[in-house]
Design an enzyme around this catalytic site. Structure first.
Site, mmCIF file in Angstrom:
data_model
loop_
_atom_site.group_PDB
_atom_site.id
_atom_site.type_symbol
_atom_site.label_atom_id
_atom_site.label_comp_id
_atom_site.label_asym_id
_atom_site.label_seq_id
_atom_site.Cartn_x
_atom_site.Cartn_y
_atom_site.Cartn_z
ATOM 1 N N GLY A 77 0.831 -1.199 0.000
ATOM 2 C CA GLY A 77 0.000 0.000 0.000
ATOM 3 C C GLY A 77 0.868 1.252 0.000
ATOM 4 O O GLY A 77 2.085 1.199 0.185
ATOM 5 N N GLU A 110 1.170 3.874 2.122
ATOM 6 C CA GLU A 110 1.896 4.159 3.351
ATOM 7 C C GLU A 110 2.947 3.088 3.638
ATOM 8 O O GLU A 110 4.063 3.390 4.084
ATOM 9 C CB GLU A 110 0.930 4.274 4.533
ATOM 10 C CG GLU A 110 0.063 5.514 4.501
ATOM 11 C CD GLU A 110 0.886 6.786 4.550
ATOM 12 O OE1 GLU A 110 1.710 6.942 5.472
ATOM 13 O OE2 GLU A 110 0.725 7.639 3.654
ATOM 14 N N LYS A 149 -0.883 -10.502 -3.639
ATOM 15 C CA LYS A 149 0.318 -10.242 -4.435
ATOM 16 C C LYS A 149 1.444 -11.202 -4.074
ATOM 17 O O LYS A 149 2.622 -10.922 -4.330
ATOM 18 C CB LYS A 149 0.766 -8.788 -4.244
ATOM 19 C CG LYS A 149 -0.280 -7.785 -4.707
ATOM 20 C CD LYS A 149 0.207 -6.351 -4.598
ATOM 21 C CE LYS A 149 -0.868 -5.373 -5.092
ATOM 22 N NZ LYS A 149 -0.422 -3.964 -5.009
ATOM 23 N N THR A 205 -1.400 1.246 12.579
ATOM 24 C CA THR A 205 -2.752 1.620 12.168
ATOM 25 C C THR A 205 -3.495 2.425 13.224
ATOM 26 O O THR A 205 -3.541 2.064 14.405
ATOM 27 C CB THR A 205 -3.569 0.363 11.842
ATOM 28 O OG1 THR A 205 -2.823 -0.453 10.931
ATOM 29 C CG2 THR A 205 -4.911 0.723 11.225
ATOM 30 N N GLU A 206 -4.089 3.520 12.786
ATOM 31 C CA GLU A 206 -4.923 4.373 13.634
ATOM 32 C C GLU A 206 -6.393 4.075 13.361
ATOM 33 O O GLU A 206 -6.763 3.676 12.265
ATOM 34 C CB GLU A 206 -4.627 5.840 13.322
ATOM 35 C CG GLU A 206 -5.392 6.829 14.177
ATOM 36 C CD GLU A 206 -4.996 8.263 13.875
ATOM 37 O OE1 GLU A 206 -5.533 9.171 14.558
ATOM 38 O OE2 GLU A 206 -4.184 8.493 12.965
ATOM 39 N N TYR A 265 9.201 12.629 18.648
ATOM 40 C CA TYR A 265 10.097 13.238 17.667
ATOM 41 C C TYR A 265 10.773 14.488 18.240
ATOM 42 O O TYR A 265 11.964 14.721 18.008
ATOM 43 C CB TYR A 265 9.330 13.626 16.399
ATOM 44 C CG TYR A 265 8.482 12.535 15.784
ATOM 45 C CD1 TYR A 265 8.744 11.185 16.033
ATOM 46 C CD2 TYR A 265 7.402 12.846 14.962
ATOM 47 C CE1 TYR A 265 7.957 10.183 15.485
ATOM 48 C CE2 TYR A 265 6.622 11.853 14.396
ATOM 49 C CZ TYR A 265 6.891 10.529 14.663
ATOM 50 O OH TYR A 265 6.118 9.547 14.119
ATOM 51 N N GLU A 301 0.669 11.930 28.881
ATOM 52 C CA GLU A 301 -0.328 12.929 28.540
ATOM 53 C C GLU A 301 -1.569 12.691 29.367
ATOM 54 O O GLU A 301 -1.691 11.670 30.052
ATOM 55 C CB GLU A 301 -0.659 12.881 27.042
ATOM 56 C CG GLU A 301 -1.268 11.575 26.596
ATOM 57 C CD GLU A 301 -1.441 11.463 25.093
ATOM 58 O OE1 GLU A 301 -0.873 12.283 24.356
ATOM 59 O OE2 GLU A 301 -2.156 10.550 24.651
ATOM 60 N N HIS A 344 -5.256 12.005 21.042
ATOM 61 C CA HIS A 344 -5.448 10.572 21.124
ATOM 62 C C HIS A 344 -6.807 10.218 21.721
ATOM 63 O O HIS A 344 -7.370 10.958 22.522
ATOM 64 C CB HIS A 344 -4.360 9.935 21.980
ATOM 65 C CG HIS A 344 -3.003 9.987 21.342
ATOM 66 N ND1 HIS A 344 -1.862 10.128 22.076
ATOM 67 C CD2 HIS A 344 -2.609 9.930 20.047
ATOM 68 C CE1 HIS A 344 -0.814 10.142 21.277
ATOM 69 N NE2 HIS A 344 -1.247 10.027 20.038
#
Length: 293
Positions: A18, A20, A43, A101-102, A164, A212, A250
């Site tokens: 895919g 991403e 595939k 995955t979100e 990050y 958080e 989130h």
């Protein structure tokens, strides 16, 4: 050394073909990750040329593991099919499944976490940026160019973007491993799991914990630190200005009454001997000051 992911790790990518999956597989390869194959039943048998590297595509995770000895998988499968993908990886005997995955339904996450736990597979995520051990391997979507130097800091974070930022702020010092555990209500690997692993890693000198608002994971981590962690821990908690009852970012980041507030988390961590920065930059300065002493 590193935790969970090393240069010896052999990595499959579920959903590699895919958009991403292809983009981030290229980035993982460029970071030195030992990508041994992709998985896509439609595939199977093909190879994908990624910057001069021919990566085989297998019809199943078990086929890929049997052919390559893979022990890690990175999951880029869309939400409706993610549960099946993770269960397939666990049934194939994969040791670590990094679920990027979100938007996976909570009941699906509960189901595949229970299934994986019963089979000895560690889940990282879902809705996480993955894990990087600089100079060794990168499984997920963490930009490798912000953490090129191996070092003495271990990082565990709920937030991808704050992962990050702290990695960038501390880039000249370097990391043993940086782990983004994800911010969904149900995740497979916790702050406590990472704290324990870093405590046992001889190359990790100091641990950075990023939390958080929402839930009580940081309070539980504080209790664990007080009882079991001997290495210094420095923390940052995001969300001091978040309004009550509103989800922030989130799915798990929601404050209800006094439960899950940034202030409660800060207090619990400080009572456990953890220094808590008011901003990411201040947190980085606390880390650097401690390492210089």
């Amino acid at each position: 050394m590193a935790i969970f992911l090393t240069k010896e790790s052999k990595v499959l990518v579920q959903g590699m073909t895919g958009a991403e999956g292809m983009k981030h597989t290229r980035r993982m390869l460029a970071a030195g990750t030992q990508i041994v194959g992709g998985v896509n039943p439609r595939k199977a048998g093909r190879t994908v040329d990624l910057d001069g590297r021919a990566i085989p595509v297998f019809g199943s995770v078990r086929e890929g593991r049997d052919a390559t000895g893979a022990d890690v998988t990175v999951v880029f499968v869309p939400p409706p099919f993610a549960k099946e993908a993770v269960i397939e990886a666990a049934d194939a005997g994969i040791g670590l499944a990094v679920v990027i995955t979100e938007g996976i339904p909570v009941h699906d996450a509960v189901a595949f976490h229970a299934h994986a736990r019963a089979r000895g597979t560690r889940i990282l995520g879902p809705n996480c940026p993955g894990i990087i051990s600089p100079g060794q391997s990168n499984a997920g979507i963490i930009p490798a160019d912000i953490a090129t130097r191996p070092g003495r800091i271990g990082l565990v974070s709920k937030s991808g973007t704050l992962t990050y930022q702290l990695m960038h702020e501390l880039r000249d010092t370097g990391f043993s491993s940086a782990v983004g555990i994800g911010g969904d209500p149900v995740i497979g690997t916790t702050h406590i799991d990472c704290l324990t692993a870093f405590e046992n890693d001889p190359d990790t000198e100091l641990i950075v914990l990023i939390g958080e608002i929402g839930g009580d994971a940081e309070e539980r981590a504080a209790a664990h630190i007080a009882a079991h962690i001997t290495k210094p821990v420095i923390a940052y908690i995001a969300g001091f200005t978040a309004p009550e009852g509103k989800t922030m970012g989130h799915a798990g980041a929601i404050v209800s009454g006094s439960s899950g507030t940034a202030e409660a988390k800060r207090k619990a961590l400080e009572e456990a001997g953890v220094r808590v920065g008011a901003t990411p930059t201040e947190t980085a300065k606390l880390v650097l000051n401690h390492l210089r002493t």
